[in-house]
Design an enzyme around this catalytic site. Structure first.
Site, mmCIF file in Angstrom:
data_model
loop_
_atom_site.group_PDB
_atom_site.id
_atom_site.type_symbol
_atom_site.label_atom_id
_atom_site.label_comp_id
_atom_site.label_asym_id
_atom_site.label_seq_id
_atom_site.Cartn_x
_atom_site.Cartn_y
_atom_site.Cartn_z
ATOM 1 N N GLY A 295 -2.170 6.488 -4.602
ATOM 2 C CA GLY A 295 -2.303 8.056 -4.635
ATOM 3 C C GLY A 295 -2.882 8.330 -5.871
ATOM 4 N N ARG B 61 -6.052 3.520 -0.345
ATOM 5 C CA ARG B 61 -5.176 2.371 -0.009
ATOM 6 C C ARG B 61 -5.915 1.246 0.386
ATOM 7 N NH1 ARG B 61 -0.579 4.846 -2.076
ATOM 8 N NH2 ARG B 61 -0.449 6.957 -1.156
ATOM 9 N N ASP C 6 2.624 1.292 -9.066
ATOM 10 C CA ASP C 6 2.885 -0.014 -9.174
ATOM 11 C C ASP C 6 2.595 -1.060 -7.907
ATOM 12 O OD1 ASP C 6 4.616 1.470 -7.207
ATOM 13 O OD2 ASP C 6 6.367 0.026 -7.494
ATOM 14 N N GLY C 7 2.092 -0.257 -6.752
ATOM 15 C CA GLY C 7 1.768 -1.291 -5.692
ATOM 16 C C GLY C 7 0.087 -1.816 -6.300
ATOM 17 N N THR D 251 0.478 7.969 -11.069
ATOM 18 C CA THR D 251 1.052 8.341 -10.252
ATOM 19 C C THR D 251 1.853 9.639 -10.360
ATOM 20 O OG1 THR D 251 2.755 7.655 -8.200
ATOM 21 C CG2 THR D 251 2.981 6.687 -10.469
ATOM 22 N N ASP E 195 4.592 10.003 -8.803
ATOM 23 C CA ASP E 195 5.804 9.798 -8.679
ATOM 24 C C ASP E 195 6.744 9.285 -9.761
ATOM 25 O OD1 ASP E 195 5.300 10.117 -5.866
ATOM 26 O OD2 ASP E 195 5.760 8.228 -5.316
ATOM 27 N N ASP F 174 7.591 6.563 -11.016
ATOM 28 C CA ASP F 174 8.438 5.594 -10.689
ATOM 29 C C ASP F 174 8.098 4.051 -11.182
ATOM 30 O OD1 ASP F 174 6.207 5.273 -9.233
ATOM 31 O OD2 ASP F 174 7.162 5.005 -7.303
ATOM 32 N N ARG G 270 8.256 8.860 -2.398
ATOM 33 C CA ARG G 270 8.783 8.232 -1.184
ATOM 34 C C ARG G 270 10.047 7.521 -1.386
ATOM 35 N NH1 ARG G 270 3.197 5.139 0.656
ATOM 36 N NH2 ARG G 270 3.059 5.327 -1.700
ATOM 37 N N ALA H 295 17.520 24.866 -8.168
ATOM 38 C CA ALA H 295 17.881 24.750 -6.630
ATOM 39 C C ALA H 295 19.549 24.642 -6.419
ATOM 40 C CB ALA H 295 17.262 23.665 -6.250
ATOM 41 N N GLU H 296 19.873 25.129 -5.368
ATOM 42 C CA GLU H 296 21.435 25.057 -5.088
ATOM 43 C C GLU H 296 21.730 23.686 -4.772
ATOM 44 O OE1 GLU H 296 19.807 27.865 -4.269
ATOM 45 O OE2 GLU H 296 20.581 29.225 -5.909
ATOM 46 N N ARG I 74 14.785 27.649 6.839
ATOM 47 C CA ARG I 74 13.284 27.409 6.882
ATOM 48 C C ARG I 74 12.872 26.250 6.051
ATOM 49 N NH1 ARG I 74 13.798 30.698 10.582
ATOM 50 N NH2 ARG I 74 12.730 32.500 11.116
HETATM 51 N N1 ADP Z 1 2.011 -6.554 -2.805
HETATM 52 C C1 ADP Z 1 0.614 -6.108 -3.033
HETATM 53 N N2 ADP Z 1 -0.148 -7.359 -3.282
HETATM 54 C C2 ADP Z 1 -1.733 -7.008 -3.266
HETATM 55 N N3 ADP Z 1 -2.123 -5.657 -3.152
HETATM 56 C C3 ADP Z 1 -1.117 -4.810 -3.044
HETATM 57 C C4 ADP Z 1 0.053 -4.907 -3.092
HETATM 58 N N4 ADP Z 1 0.808 -3.782 -3.160
HETATM 59 C C5 ADP Z 1 -0.211 -2.917 -3.228
HETATM 60 N N5 ADP Z 1 -1.367 -3.372 -3.283
HETATM 61 C C6 ADP Z 1 -2.685 -2.793 -3.512
HETATM 62 O O1 ADP Z 1 -2.574 -1.535 -4.039
HETATM 63 C C7 ADP Z 1 -3.059 -0.388 -3.505
HETATM 64 C C8 ADP Z 1 -2.233 0.824 -3.533
HETATM 65 O O2 ADP Z 1 -0.851 0.544 -3.440
HETATM 66 P P1 ADP Z 1 0.123 1.554 -3.325
HETATM 67 O O3 ADP Z 1 1.413 1.060 -3.254
HETATM 68 O O4 ADP Z 1 -0.159 2.315 -1.793
HETATM 69 O O5 ADP Z 1 0.018 2.753 -4.372
HETATM 70 P P2 ADP Z 1 0.382 2.982 -5.918
HETATM 71 O O6 ADP Z 1 -0.626 1.824 -6.649
HETATM 72 O O7 ADP Z 1 0.060 4.316 -6.190
HETATM 73 O O8 ADP Z 1 1.761 2.317 -5.975
HETATM 74 C C9 ADP Z 1 -2.683 -1.041 -1.910
HETATM 75 O O9 ADP Z 1 -3.332 -0.086 -0.788
HETATM 76 C C10 ADP Z 1 -3.165 -2.304 -2.269
HETATM 77 O O10 ADP Z 1 -4.502 -2.430 -1.923
HETATM 78 O O1 FBP Z 2 -1.525 10.338 0.633
HETATM 79 P P1 FBP Z 2 -0.706 9.512 1.493
HETATM 80 O O2 FBP Z 2 -1.319 8.181 1.576
HETATM 81 O O3 FBP Z 2 -0.075 10.164 2.642
HETATM 82 O O4 FBP Z 2 0.646 8.878 0.666
HETATM 83 C C1 FBP Z 2 1.542 9.744 0.218
HETATM 84 C C2 FBP Z 2 2.415 9.265 -0.934
HETATM 85 O O5 FBP Z 2 1.646 8.966 -2.173
HETATM 86 C C3 FBP Z 2 2.336 9.751 -3.154
HETATM 87 O O6 FBP Z 2 1.753 11.090 -3.366
HETATM 88 C C4 FBP Z 2 2.074 8.700 -4.342
HETATM 89 O O7 FBP Z 2 2.484 7.683 -4.154
HETATM 90 P P2 FBP Z 2 1.946 6.109 -4.973
HETATM 91 O O8 FBP Z 2 1.571 6.706 -6.247
HETATM 92 O O9 FBP Z 2 2.817 5.114 -4.549
HETATM 93 O O10 FBP Z 2 0.378 5.976 -4.187
HETATM 94 C C5 FBP Z 2 3.883 9.681 -2.823
HETATM 95 O O11 FBP Z 2 4.378 10.579 -3.403
HETATM 96 C C6 FBP Z 2 3.562 10.089 -1.266
HETATM 97 O O12 FBP Z 2 4.809 9.495 -0.585
#
Ligand code: ADP
Ligand code: FBP
Length: 328
Positions: A11, A72, A103-104, A126, A128, A130, A172, A187-188, A251
């Site tokens: 993201g 991604r 972290d992904g 990111t 998030d 996180d 997420r 926020a309540e 809403r």
């Molecule tokens: N376990 C994994 N092994 C290898 N590549 C990964 C793994 N997790 C994520 N990636 C790579 O990093 C990209 C981004 O990860 P994602 O979790 O979607 O977002 P973010 O890096 O923002 O957390 C993925 O589309 C993939 O290419």
């Molecule tokens: O744009 P996408 O692929 O729908 O992803 C939405 C997700 O990406 C984020 O904006 C950022 O998440 P990551 O940094 O893990 O990619 C999340 O808050 C949200 O759930």
């Protein structure tokens, strides 16, 4: 060290461009040339590169999105494509790679680093917030302020109609955005995984809270800030359920991707600038397979493999304050 590559992955987050600016500028001080890989790991696998001269990164720090594009890339989960990514690193004669992402992306970077001696360093970007190893991630501050600005506007109409609103924010797997935004917006109710309400108990718990709140406050607006995915059927379904239960219009307002866009805040730009420069300096000093982060105002390096352990907690004082005082 003569040449390094940069990519942005996952993201996009406001401030990624400030990180690119800082990396290229710091690298040039070390006489290191930079190239970019486009569209995250896709560019690395397909060897889609672009030159990154200083002129290309001048005055980009304020821009949302990322000039390198992000994406991604499911191919990264397969060994043969990770091998292809290494071929690409070698064919560009790179001495280092900097991955700006979440972290992904760092799990992917860690797996790549097992296949090559070329050092790889992460920069946390990111919305998030996180990622373990940095108190804040690039983009969180801007996204939180964007959402807050939107909720302040929702409050106006909620007040006027004495309505209940569910405002869904991103995050997420983490309530970092929801809790910080929820507290700041008064926020309540805040709904996110850290509130430990079982999904099947959400309607009952929130209904009881709204009824108690209205008894004390009379007709009033009531805003629920909910992290996405907290209520399995989504914010609109929850709004319908609450309208039926309570008999007051409820809403849903899903803020969605607007939280990812816009000009980066001062806090995000300065964080990105520091972490980008620290990543380059660390590369030059021999670091590999680590992420550049900031903890307690100190720049620190954390192993890439340790950035996604889920250890980072929401500020415990803030959480306790909300649970035991603000939400009563
Ligand atoms: N376990 C994994 N092994 C290898 N590549 C990964 C793994 N997790 C994520 N990636 C790579 O990093 C990209 C981004 O990860 P994602 O979790 O979607 O977002 P973010 O890096 O923002 O957390 C993925 O589309 C993939 O290419
Ligand atoms: O744009 P996408 O692929 O729908 O992803 C939405 C997700 O990406 C984020 O904006 C950022 O998440 P990551 O940094 O893990 O990619 C999340 O808050 C949200 O759930």
């Amino acid at each position: 060290m003569k040449k390094i590559g940069i990519l942005t992955s996952g993201g996009d987050a406001p401030g990624m461009n400030a990180a690119i600016h800082s990396i290229v500028t710091t690298a040039s001080v070390h006489n290191i040339e930079c190239i970019g890989f486009e569209r995250g790991y896709n560019g690395l696998i397909d060897n889609a590169t672009c030159a990154l001269p200083l002129a290309k990164v001048k005055h980009i720090s304020h821009l949302g999105g990322t000039i390198l594009k992000s994406a991604r890339c499911p191919k990264m989960l397969e060994d043969r494509y990770r091998q292809q990514a290494i071929t690409s690193l070698n064919s560009n004669s790179l001495d280092g790679l900097i991955v700006i992402g979440g972290d992904g992306s760092f799990q992917g970077a860690h797996l790549l680093s097992l296949l090559t001696d070329i050092p790889i360093i992460g920069v946390p970007g990111t919305i998030d917030n996180d990622i373990d190893g940095s108190d804040f991630t690039i983009g969180f501050d801007t996204a939180a302020n964007t959402a807050l600005d939107a909720i302040d506007k929702v409050r106006d109409t909620a007040d006027a109609f004495e309505r209940i609103f569910i405002v869904e924010v991103m995050g997420r797997h983490s309530g970092q955005l929801a809790v910080n935004i929820g507290v700041a917006a008064e926020a309540e109710q805040i709904l996110c995984p850290e509130m430990n309400i079982e999904p099947h108990q959400i309607v009952q718990t929130v209904t009881a809270h709204i009824n108690a709140y209205l008894k004390v406050n009379g007709h009033a607006s009531y805003i629920i800030v909910a992290a996405e995915k907290t209520y399995p059927d989504g914010a609109s379904a929850l709004a319908e359920m609450l309208t039926k239960q309570i008999g007051i219009d409820c809403r849903a307002c899903v803020l969605g991707h607007l939280q990812r866009g816009g000009m980066a805040s001062c806090a995000d730009r300065t964080l990105a600038t520091k972490l980008g420069a620290f990543a380059v300096d660390s590369l030059v000093n021999g670091a590999k397979s680590v992420m550049s982060g900031e903890v307690n105002n100190q720049l620190v390096l954390t192993k890439l493999v340790d950035t996604g352990l889920g250890k980072k907690k929401i500020d415990p004082y803030l959480l306790d304050l909300y649970k035991n005082k603000l939400s009563l």
